[in-house]
Each structure stands twice: as C-alpha cells, then as structure tokens.
Write an enzyme that holds these catalytic residues in place. Structure first.
Site, mmCIF file in Angstrom:
data_model
loop_
_atom_site.group_PDB
_atom_site.id
_atom_site.type_symbol
_atom_site.label_atom_id
_atom_site.label_comp_id
_atom_site.label_asym_id
_atom_site.label_seq_id
_atom_site.Cartn_x
_atom_site.Cartn_y
_atom_site.Cartn_z
ATOM 1 N N SER A 142 0.241 -2.795 -7.468
ATOM 2 C CA SER A 142 0.192 -1.394 -7.154
ATOM 3 C C SER A 142 0.978 -0.755 -6.408
ATOM 4 O O SER A 142 1.624 -1.140 -4.910
ATOM 5 C CB SER A 142 -0.753 -1.513 -6.337
ATOM 6 O OG SER A 142 -1.463 -0.524 -5.854
ATOM 7 N N TYR A 155 -6.120 -3.940 1.011
ATOM 8 C CA TYR A 155 -6.085 -3.678 0.349
ATOM 9 C C TYR A 155 -3.854 -3.577 0.168
ATOM 10 O O TYR A 155 -3.848 -4.377 -1.060
ATOM 11 C CB TYR A 155 -6.788 -2.874 -0.725
ATOM 12 C CG TYR A 155 -6.537 -2.481 -2.381
ATOM 13 C CD1 TYR A 155 -6.649 -3.583 -3.072
ATOM 14 C CD2 TYR A 155 -5.282 -1.603 -2.406
ATOM 15 C CE1 TYR A 155 -6.222 -3.148 -4.489
ATOM 16 C CE2 TYR A 155 -4.771 -1.049 -3.510
ATOM 17 C CZ TYR A 155 -5.763 -1.900 -4.995
ATOM 18 O OH TYR A 155 -4.925 -1.904 -5.903
#
Length: 261
Positions: A142, A155
């Site tokens: 990501s 995250y």
C-alpha cells in the site's frame, strides 16, 4: 502470445476486489487461477463464471490463511499436486482508528493477516516456485506503507513491512524468482466495509479511489517481468516520494488531507 497459458497462479483473498479481478484477467490469458478465500459461495460463483467465459476451470480452496496449521496442510497438498508458477499475496485487512482507541483484537488481526500469513504462505510456496523455469511473487502492499497517516498506525506499519520484505526477498531470489510489491492507494473494494464502516473516508478521498480492474491489469501485465514496484495512483505516489525527502514539510501542508479518515 498468452504468457500465462498453462501457468498456475495462486491468489489469496480471491473472493472479491483485486483478487477476483486478477483471477478473471489470468483466465483471459488461459492461465489457471488457484483461488483462496473463506467464502465458498463466492469462490464457486467466480469459478463458474470463469469456466463459462474462458473455458478454464479454476482450482478453489476455502481457508482462513491465518490458521497456520490448516492452511499449511492445504498448501502442502496443493504444492504436491500443482506446479505453482505465481504467488499473489493479496489477502489483507485494515481498521482505521487512533492507536490509543484501537481494539487490540483488530491490531492482532491486521498483523496476523497482513504480515504473518503473507510470510508463511510465501515460505511454504517458495520451494515450488524455485523449481519453475519462470516464477513470480507479487505482494499487495500500500502507499500507506510509504507514507503513514493518522488512524492507520498499525495498518501502515504492516504494509511498510510488506514493502521491506519484498525488497529483501527480491535481492535474495535474484535470478530465480521475480518479486514485485504493489503499492496502491485506496481501491473501491469490500476492504472498506471494515476499515471505514461509516463511509466517511471513502467520500473524502473519492477522487483518489482506484478501480479493481485497473489495478488487476497492472498486476497481470507485470507477471514474469522484472517490475520492482507498481505504484498507484500517480498523484499519491508523488506525495510518497516528496514525503521521503521532505517529511516535515509534507506533514505540515498535508495535515488536512491526512486527517480525512
């Protein structure tokens, strides 16, 4: 030529979103998708659609890939039966909240799926990959792994770990197995059902939202190439590069954007 014809491509998290879109594009090139997810109804639906459309019969397995013993047994069975040529570590989860307010169970779930399951799957499949004439590991990371923002401390940390893991593995496997990290911004998938149940974040960053088919196309195009990273969207990747060189400046001027969650 269909570079994936006759190849076996293992995709975790294949019941929706990017994983599902990749499965269709792999089948379109006459590759055989090996679809892994927990929802048998979704896997069967996708499998039937692929078989009817492309005359390719996918291999499907239901599994909670964080259950190491059960998943390990499934992987041992599959690597014995099939010559896996490509591993796409797509399964992942995110919860957005301040670290102090995060439920600890959610933290453990992110680490278990985004990191531990990814490492274990790679470890278990790697001996088979190394036997193939061409092989590829593609890890879905990501842009959050490059530029952390409030309410995504854990995250972002899990995805930064995926990027670092990919970079080291790429050097270790040079000349044997290609390794690519896919560093993407927000994608319109079921990921946000848990990460953003109110939908506020999705509305705030709608202009950056990627379509699963577009991401899948970039992934499939990269298979069996020396592509180091796939970075999307361009604007967010530019911000990540600026952040690496001017972190304080980007944090100062990007504060309003960073607090969209």
């Amino acid at each position: 030529m269909n570079q994936l014809q006759g190849k076996h491509i293992l995709i975790t998290g294949a019941s929706s979103g990017i994983g599902e879109a990749v499965a269709y594009q792999v089948a379109a090139q006459q590759g055989t998708p090996i679809l892994i997810a927990r929802r048998i109804d979704k896997l069967e639906q996708i499998s039937n659609h692929i078989e009817q459309t492309y005359q390719i019969k996918p291999i499907i397995r239901t599994a909670d890939i964080t259950d190491r013993e059960t998943w390990g047994n499934i992987l041992a069975e599959m690597t014995e039966e099939y010559a896996i040529d490509v591993l796409i570590n797509n399964a992942g989860i995110g919860y957005f909240n301040t670290f102090a307010d995060m439920d600890w169970n959610q933290i453990e779930k992110m680490i278990a799926l985004n990191n531990q399951a990814l490492y274990f799957t790679t470890y278990a499949v790697l001996p088979t990959l190394c036997k193939q004439p061409q092989a590829h590991i593609i890890n879905i990371a990501s842009q959050a792994g490059k530029i952390a923002t409030p309410k995504s401390a854990v995250y972002s940390a899990t995805k930064a770990s995926v990027i670092s893991f990919s970079n080291a593995l790429r050097m270790e496997l040079a000349g044997q197995v290609y390794v690519t990290s896919v560093n993407i911004g927000p994608v319109a998938t079921e990921f946000f059902d848990q990460a953003d149940p109110t939908g506020d974040y999705q509305r705030n960053i709608a202009r950056f939202m990627l379509k699963p088919d577009r991401v899948a196309n970039k992934i499939v195009e990269s298979i069996f190439t020396g592509k180091r990273e796939i970075n999307m969207p361009v604007l967010m990747n530019t911000g990540s590069k600026l952040y690496q060189n001017f972190p304080r400046l980007v944090e100062l001027f990007g504060k309003r954007l960073f607090n969209q969650k």
